[in-house]
Scaffold this active site. Structure first.
Site, PDB file in Angstrom:
ATOM      1  N   TYR A 164     -15.601  14.655  -4.020  1.00 58.34           N
ATOM      2  CA  TYR A 164     -14.959  14.301  -4.671  1.00 58.34           C
ATOM      3  C   TYR A 164     -14.392  16.402  -3.700  1.00 58.34           C
ATOM      4  CZ  TYR A 164     -11.193  15.106  -8.088  1.00 58.34           C
ATOM      5  OH  TYR A 164     -10.464  15.367  -9.373  1.00 58.34           O
ATOM      6  N   LYS A 171     -10.287  21.936  -9.336  1.00 59.32           N
ATOM      7  CA  LYS A 171      -9.457  21.785 -11.484  1.00 59.32           C
ATOM      8  C   LYS A 171     -10.222  22.347 -11.633  1.00 59.32           C
ATOM      9  CE  LYS A 171      -7.637  17.390 -10.723  1.00 59.32           C
ATOM     10  NZ  LYS A 171      -6.202  17.660 -10.623  1.00 59.32           N
TER      11      LYS A 171
HETATM   12  P1  NAD Z   1      -0.117   9.879  -8.365  1.00 62.61           P
HETATM   13  O1  NAD Z   1      -0.056   9.943  -7.134  1.00 62.61           O
HETATM   14  O2  NAD Z   1       0.310   8.859  -9.058  1.00 62.61           O
HETATM   15  O3  NAD Z   1       0.206  11.311  -8.758  1.00 62.61           O
HETATM   16  C1  NAD Z   1       0.326  12.504  -7.546  1.00 62.61           C
HETATM   17  C2  NAD Z   1       1.621  13.215  -8.077  1.00 62.61           C
HETATM   18  O4  NAD Z   1       1.316  14.324  -7.218  1.00 62.61           O
HETATM   19  C3  NAD Z   1       2.518  12.751  -6.742  1.00 62.61           C
HETATM   20  O5  NAD Z   1       3.569  12.476  -7.691  1.00 62.61           O
HETATM   21  C4  NAD Z   1       2.698  13.138  -5.847  1.00 62.61           C
HETATM   22  O6  NAD Z   1       4.292  13.143  -5.483  1.00 62.61           O
HETATM   23  C5  NAD Z   1       2.064  14.814  -5.704  1.00 62.61           C
HETATM   24  N1  NAD Z   1       2.560  15.421  -5.012  1.00 62.61           N
HETATM   25  C6  NAD Z   1       1.374  16.088  -4.503  1.00 62.61           C
HETATM   26  N2  NAD Z   1       1.271  17.182  -3.595  1.00 62.61           N
HETATM   27  C7  NAD Z   1       2.610  17.446  -4.424  1.00 62.61           C
HETATM   28  C8  NAD Z   1       3.679  18.041  -4.160  1.00 62.61           C
HETATM   29  N3  NAD Z   1       3.752  19.252  -2.844  1.00 62.61           N
HETATM   30  N4  NAD Z   1       4.810  18.785  -4.534  1.00 62.61           N
HETATM   31  C9  NAD Z   1       5.180  17.828  -5.433  1.00 62.61           C
HETATM   32  N5  NAD Z   1       4.579  17.175  -6.139  1.00 62.61           N
HETATM   33  C10 NAD Z   1       3.076  16.634  -5.244  1.00 62.61           C
HETATM   34  O7  NAD Z   1      -1.936  10.046  -8.414  1.00 62.61           O
HETATM   35  P2  NAD Z   1      -2.197  10.184 -10.485  1.00 62.61           P
HETATM   36  O8  NAD Z   1      -3.700  10.174 -10.137  1.00 62.61           O
HETATM   37  O9  NAD Z   1      -1.431   9.164 -11.213  1.00 62.61           O
HETATM   38  O10 NAD Z   1      -2.424  11.976 -10.140  1.00 62.61           O
HETATM   39  C11 NAD Z   1      -1.516  12.418 -11.087  1.00 62.61           C
HETATM   40  C12 NAD Z   1      -2.983  14.069 -11.617  1.00 62.61           C
HETATM   41  O11 NAD Z   1      -4.380  13.194 -12.457  1.00 62.61           O
HETATM   42  C13 NAD Z   1      -3.299  15.256 -11.019  1.00 62.61           C
HETATM   43  O12 NAD Z   1      -3.710  16.112 -10.941  1.00 62.61           O
HETATM   44  C14 NAD Z   1      -4.907  13.506 -10.564  1.00 62.61           C
HETATM   45  O13 NAD Z   1      -5.542  14.801  -9.967  1.00 62.61           O
HETATM   46  C15 NAD Z   1      -5.090  13.579 -11.662  1.00 62.61           C
HETATM   47  N6  NAD Z   1      -5.919  12.988 -12.019  1.00 62.61           N
HETATM   48  C16 NAD Z   1      -6.040  11.832 -11.674  1.00 62.61           C
HETATM   49  C17 NAD Z   1      -7.513  10.833 -12.206  1.00 62.61           C
HETATM   50  C18 NAD Z   1      -7.272   9.522 -11.255  1.00 62.61           C
HETATM   51  O14 NAD Z   1      -8.517   9.206 -11.739  1.00 62.61           O
HETATM   52  N7  NAD Z   1      -6.215   9.032 -11.035  1.00 62.61           N
HETATM   53  C19 NAD Z   1      -8.311  11.311 -13.035  1.00 62.61           C
HETATM   54  C20 NAD Z   1      -8.172  13.166 -13.306  1.00 62.61           C
HETATM   55  C21 NAD Z   1      -7.274  13.352 -13.291  1.00 62.61           C
END
Ligand code: NAD
Length: 276
Positions: A164, A171
Site C-alpha cells: 500500500y 491516506k
Molecule cells: P474506483 O477505481 O472505482 O474509484 C477511484 C476513482 O478515482 C475513479 O473514479 C477515478 O476516476 C478517480 N480518480 C483517480 N485519479 C483522478 C483524477 N486525477 N481526477 C479525478 N478523478 C480521479 O475505486 P474505489 O475503490 O471505489 O475508490 C474510491 C475511494 O475509496 C478511493 O479514495 C480509495 O482509495 C478508497 N478506498 C478504496 C478501498 C477498496 O478496497 N476499494 C478501501 C478503502 C478506501
C-alpha cells in the site's frame, strides 16, 4: 457488487450533492450514490475523462441525474468548471462525496523506502489528499450551512499494509485534512468525515500488488470473518451525510468488518485462508 436493494426513504429528500469518483458500477462512490438516491437525494457526478464517460453516463442516467461534468482533480480548469456548473444549475449544494485516489503502479509494490520516488509521492498526495482540500473549499463556497462532506480512506494510513506504501501516507494526510477541514467548516454546521473501508474489489484496488492475499487475509482476520460489503459503506455515508449524523464531524469511521479492532486473529480461519 452483487445486485442489492438499497433501503428507500426520505432521509435525503430536498438535498443536492456532488459525487466525485465513480469509475464504474463497482466503484464505492456508486454504491454511495445509489443509497443516497434511494433516500431521495438529487445527485451530480464528475467523471475523469472520456473513457470513463461511457460507464458513468449510463449509471448517472439510471438514477435520473443529468449533471455530469468532466473533472480531473489535477486540472484547475476542470475543477473551476465543475463547481461553476453546480452553481449555475443548482445555486447551492448540501453535500459532497470525495472518493478519489491514485498512485502509480510502480509505487504500490515492494519496498516503500526503496521504491517511493519524489514524483510518485507528490502525485499520490496531490490526487489522494490535496484534492479533498481543494474540493472541500470549492464545495463550501456553494454549500448550505448544515451541509456535510465525506471522503474515503483505508487502514493503511494507520498501520503498515504490504504494497500500500505511499498510498498509506496519502491516506494519513487525507485523514488529517478531514480533521482540519472539519474545524474550519464546523462553525457553519458543515460536518466533514472520513470512512475507512475494508478492501473492496474495484478498479483502484486492482492496482495494489498482492490484492488476492489482501482479500483472503482480511476475511480470515476480521472480527466478522468476512470481506467488507459496499452496502455497509454506503449506509455509513448515508448516516454521515444526512441529519442522522448531527454532531458527528472530524471522524474516521471504520467500516471493515471489525478488522481494525483485532490485535491477533483467530488461528483456524487464518491457517485455512493462508493454506488455500
Ligand atoms: P474506483 O477505481 O472505482 O474509484 C477511484 C476513482 O478515482 C475513479 O473514479 C477515478 O476516476 C478517480 N480518480 C483517480 N485519479 C483522478 C483524477 N486525477 N481526477 C479525478 N478523478 C480521479 O475505486 P474505489 O475503490 O471505489 O475508490 C474510491 C475511494 O475509496 C478511493 O479514495 C480509495 O482509495 C478508497 N478506498 C478504496 C478501498 C477498496 O478496497 N476499494 C478501501 C478503502 C478506501
Amino acid at each position: 457488487m452483487a445486485e442489492q436493494n438499497f433501503p428507500t426513504g426520505d432521509l435525503m429528500k430536498g438535498k443536492r450533492g456532488l459525487i466525485m469518483g465513480v469509475a464504474n458500477k463497482n466503484s464505492i462512490a456508486w454504491a454511495i450514490a445509489r443509497q443516497l438516491a434511494a433516500q431521495g437525494a438529487e445527485l451530480a457526478f464528475t467523471y475523469q475523462g472520456d473513457a470513463l464517460l461511457r460507464r458513468v453516463g449510463p449509471l448517472a442516467e439510471s438514477i435520473g441525474s443529468d449533471i455530469l461534468v468532466e473533472c480531473d482533480v489535477t486540472n484547475d480548469d476542470t475543477m473551476d468548471n465543475t463547481f461553476a456548473t453546480l452553481k449555475e444549475k443548482w445555486g447551492k449544494i448540501d453535500f459532497l462525496v470525495h472518493a478519489i485516489a491514485f498512485a502509480g503502479k510502480d509505487q504500490l509494490a515492494g519496498s516503500f523506502v526503496d521504491n517511493t520516488t519524489r514524483e510518485g509521492f507528490k502525485s499520490a498526495l496531490d490526487i489522494s489528499a490535496f484534492s479533498f482540500v481543494d474540493s472541500a473549499r470549492r464545495a463550501s463556497e456553494i454549500m448550505n450551512d448544515g451541509g456535510a462532506m465525506v471522503t474515503l480512506t483505508y487502514l493503511g494510513s494507520e498501520r503498515v499494509v504490504p504494497n500500500y506504501n505511499v498510498m498509506g501516507v496519502a491516506k494519513a494526510a487525507l485523514e488529517a485534512c478531514t480533521r482540519y477541514i472539519a474545524a474550519d467548516l464546523g462553525p457553519r454546521g458543515i460536518r466533514v468525515n472520513a470512512i475507512s473501508a475494508g478492501p473492496i474489489k474495484t478498479l483502484a484496488a486492482a492496482g495494489i500488488g498482492s490484492g488476492r492475499h489482501m482479500f483472503k487475509f482480511n476475511k480470515a482476520a476480521s472480527a466478522m470473518q468476512d470481506n467488507t460489503d459496499p452496502m455497509g459503506v454506503a449506509g455509513a455515508a448515508l448516516y454521515l451525510l444526512s441529519d442522522l449524523g448531527l454532531s458527528c464531524t472530524g471522524e474516521t469511521h471504520h467500516v471493515d468488518g471489525g478488522f481494525h479492532a483485532i490485535g491477533m486473529p483467530q488461528e483456524t480461519p487464518l491457517k485455512e485462508a493462508l493454506a488455500d
